[in-house]
Design an enzyme around this catalytic site. Structure first.
Site, PDB file in Angstrom:
ATOM      1  N   GLU A  34       4.755   5.101   3.635  1.00 30.21           N
ATOM      2  CA  GLU A  34       4.391   6.021   3.917  1.00 30.21           C
ATOM      3  C   GLU A  34       5.523   7.252   4.353  1.00 30.21           C
ATOM      4  O   GLU A  34       6.214   6.760   5.224  1.00 30.21           O
ATOM      5  CB  GLU A  34       3.202   6.296   5.032  1.00 30.21           C
ATOM      6  N   LYS A  47      -4.169  21.567  -8.955  1.00 31.88           N
ATOM      7  CA  LYS A  47      -3.856  22.833  -9.864  1.00 31.88           C
ATOM      8  C   LYS A  47      -3.165  22.213 -11.030  1.00 31.88           C
ATOM      9  O   LYS A  47      -1.958  21.406 -10.583  1.00 31.88           O
ATOM     10  CB  LYS A  47      -3.031  23.866  -9.211  1.00 31.88           C
ATOM     11  N   ASP A  60      -2.796  11.934  -3.180  1.00 31.30           N
ATOM     12  CA  ASP A  60      -2.968  13.462  -3.260  1.00 31.30           C
ATOM     13  C   ASP A  60      -3.227  13.874  -4.660  1.00 31.30           C
ATOM     14  O   ASP A  60      -2.562  13.467  -5.509  1.00 31.30           O
ATOM     15  CB  ASP A  60      -1.562  14.435  -2.668  1.00 31.30           C
ATOM     16  N   GLU A  90       0.922  -1.097   0.074  1.00 30.54           N
ATOM     17  CA  GLU A  90      -0.230  -0.057  -0.140  1.00 30.54           C
ATOM     18  C   GLU A  90       0.686   1.135   0.138  1.00 30.54           C
ATOM     19  O   GLU A  90       1.701   1.194   0.926  1.00 30.54           O
ATOM     20  CB  GLU A  90      -1.039  -0.013   1.151  1.00 30.54           C
TER      21      GLU A  90
HETATM   22  C1  LIG Z   1      -4.512  12.144   0.472  1.00 30.18           C
HETATM   23  S1  LIG Z   1      -3.419  11.149   1.563  1.00 30.18           S
HETATM   24  C2  LIG Z   1      -4.413   9.540   1.497  1.00 30.18           C
HETATM   25  C3  LIG Z   1      -3.918   8.612   2.373  1.00 30.18           C
HETATM   26  C4  LIG Z   1      -4.745   7.264   2.577  1.00 30.18           C
HETATM   27  N1  LIG Z   1      -4.541   6.763   1.690  1.00 30.18           N
HETATM   28  C5  LIG Z   1      -6.303   7.883   2.947  1.00 30.18           C
HETATM   29  O1  LIG Z   1      -7.081   7.615   1.914  1.00 30.18           O
HETATM   30  O2  LIG Z   1      -6.662   7.995   4.026  1.00 30.18           O
HETATM   31  C6  LIG Z   1      -2.179  10.832   0.596  1.00 30.18           C
HETATM   32  C7  LIG Z   1      -0.827  10.163   1.541  1.00 30.18           C
HETATM   33  O3  LIG Z   1       0.154   9.848   0.643  1.00 30.18           O
HETATM   34  C8  LIG Z   1       1.245  10.075   1.047  1.00 30.18           C
HETATM   35  N2  LIG Z   1       2.471  10.085   0.042  1.00 30.18           N
HETATM   36  C9  LIG Z   1       2.183  10.937  -1.052  1.00 30.18           C
HETATM   37  N3  LIG Z   1       3.304  10.703  -1.878  1.00 30.18           N
HETATM   38  C10 LIG Z   1       4.051   9.445  -1.335  1.00 30.18           C
HETATM   39  C11 LIG Z   1       5.153   8.956  -1.693  1.00 30.18           C
HETATM   40  N4  LIG Z   1       5.741   9.438  -2.787  1.00 30.18           N
HETATM   41  N5  LIG Z   1       5.665   8.116  -0.840  1.00 30.18           N
HETATM   42  C12 LIG Z   1       5.010   7.716   0.274  1.00 30.18           C
HETATM   43  N6  LIG Z   1       3.832   8.144   0.555  1.00 30.18           N
HETATM   44  C13 LIG Z   1       3.356   9.377  -0.202  1.00 30.18           C
HETATM   45  C14 LIG Z   1       0.860  11.452   1.940  1.00 30.18           C
HETATM   46  O4  LIG Z   1       2.006  11.559   3.075  1.00 30.18           O
HETATM   47  C15 LIG Z   1      -0.369  11.246   2.306  1.00 30.18           C
HETATM   48  O5  LIG Z   1      -0.460  10.533   3.590  1.00 30.18           O
END
Ligand SMILES: C[S@@+](CC[C@H](N)C(=O)[O-])C[C@H]1O[C@@H](n2cnc3c(N)ncnc32)[C@H](O)[C@@H]1O
Length: 233
Positions: free
Chosen positions: A88, A142, A138, A63
């Site tokens: 994460e 934009k 994420d 994940e």
């Molecule tokens: C919008 S949040 C969604 C978190 C979770 N999947 C949820 O649905 O609640 C996106 C997560 O991806 C993590 N993230 C983004 N880019 C990442 C990367 N390259 N490697 C690891 N984690 C990443 C961010 O830190 C964030 O916690």
């Protein structure tokens, strides 16, 4: 300092995240210190030996970006026959997951606190993963930030090669524009087939636990789009 307490190092020019440390609670900090040796994967840069890591041979599900990890924890509890690797960069979320793993006595999860792009490029061998989950990444809404989105043709090919043939990639998002982008990128990606037929989004699996960001999207009235693609070659 444990690996999870050290900030993630630079890995690629364009990152899919910004480091927003936020507040780490005392309990999360304690979890990062005390539980990391049990569940954490050392930031050694070395290839991961899944058999040694989990102490058995079982299908491994990755994940990416598990957030606070509550849905990862629930999935792992529901599927003790599989092993789960969570990646994460947000350390409070990692601390939260570690606490949940201890509380619920979950033994089939290991955690990496690094950029998933670098983990996939450098630490996971080809044809090792039975599934990859990317839930509510994420969206970078934009236009000038679209390049930060994780789902890009090159990254998708890295994911493909780390999957076993017939392994799946499950994506979910509550941003329609990102959903359409995901569909375009994956439909055009060599070596993948859409489980639901060309251009079709997947129904929400009954057994997929709600994630924190999914609930947030629900409160804001967002829809949810899911995609399940399988490696064919
Ligand atoms: C919008 S949040 C969604 C978190 C979770 N999947 C949820 O649905 O609640 C996106 C997560 O991806 C993590 N993230 C983004 N880019 C990442 C990367 N390259 N490697 C690891 N984690 C990443 C961010 O830190 C964030 O916690």
């Amino acid at each position: 300092m444990s690996d999870a307490l050290a900030p993630p190092g630079p890995t690629r020019q364009i990152r899919s995240f910004v480091r927003r440390e936020g507040r780490i609670t005392t309990a999360q900090r304690r979890a990062l210190e005390d539980l990391w040796p049990r569940y954490g994967v050392a930031d050694s840069g070395a290839l991961i030996d899944f058999r040694a890591l989990f102490g058995r041979t079982a299908p491994v599900i990755l994940e990416i970006g598990f957030g606070d990890g509550q849905s990862l924890c629930a999935m792992a509890a529901a599927h003790p026959e599989q092993d789960y690797l969570g990646v994460e960069v947000h350390r409070p979320g990692v601390g939260r997951l570690l606490r949940a793993l201890e509380t619920h006595v979950i033994g089939n999860v290991r955690v990496i606190c690094e950029d998933a792009c670098s983990v996939l490029a450098n630490r996971i061998q080809d044809a090792q993963l039975h599934g990859i989950h990317l839930f509510f990444p994420d969206p970078w809404p934009k236009v000038r930030h679209h390049k930060r989105r994780l789902v890009q043709p090159d990254f998708v090919q890295v994911l493909r090669h780390r999957l076993v043939v017939r392994g799946y990639l499950h994506l979910a998002t509550d941003w329609e524009h990102y959903a359409q982008h995901m569909m375009t990128v994956l439909s055009e990606a060599p070596g993948f087939d859409n489980d639901c037929g060309p251009g079709r989004f997947a129904p929400r699996p009954q057994d997929r636990p709600f994630t924190k960001f999914e609930r947030r999207g629900q409160r804001l009235g967002h829809g949810v789009w899911e995609l399940v693609f399988r490696r064919t070659s």
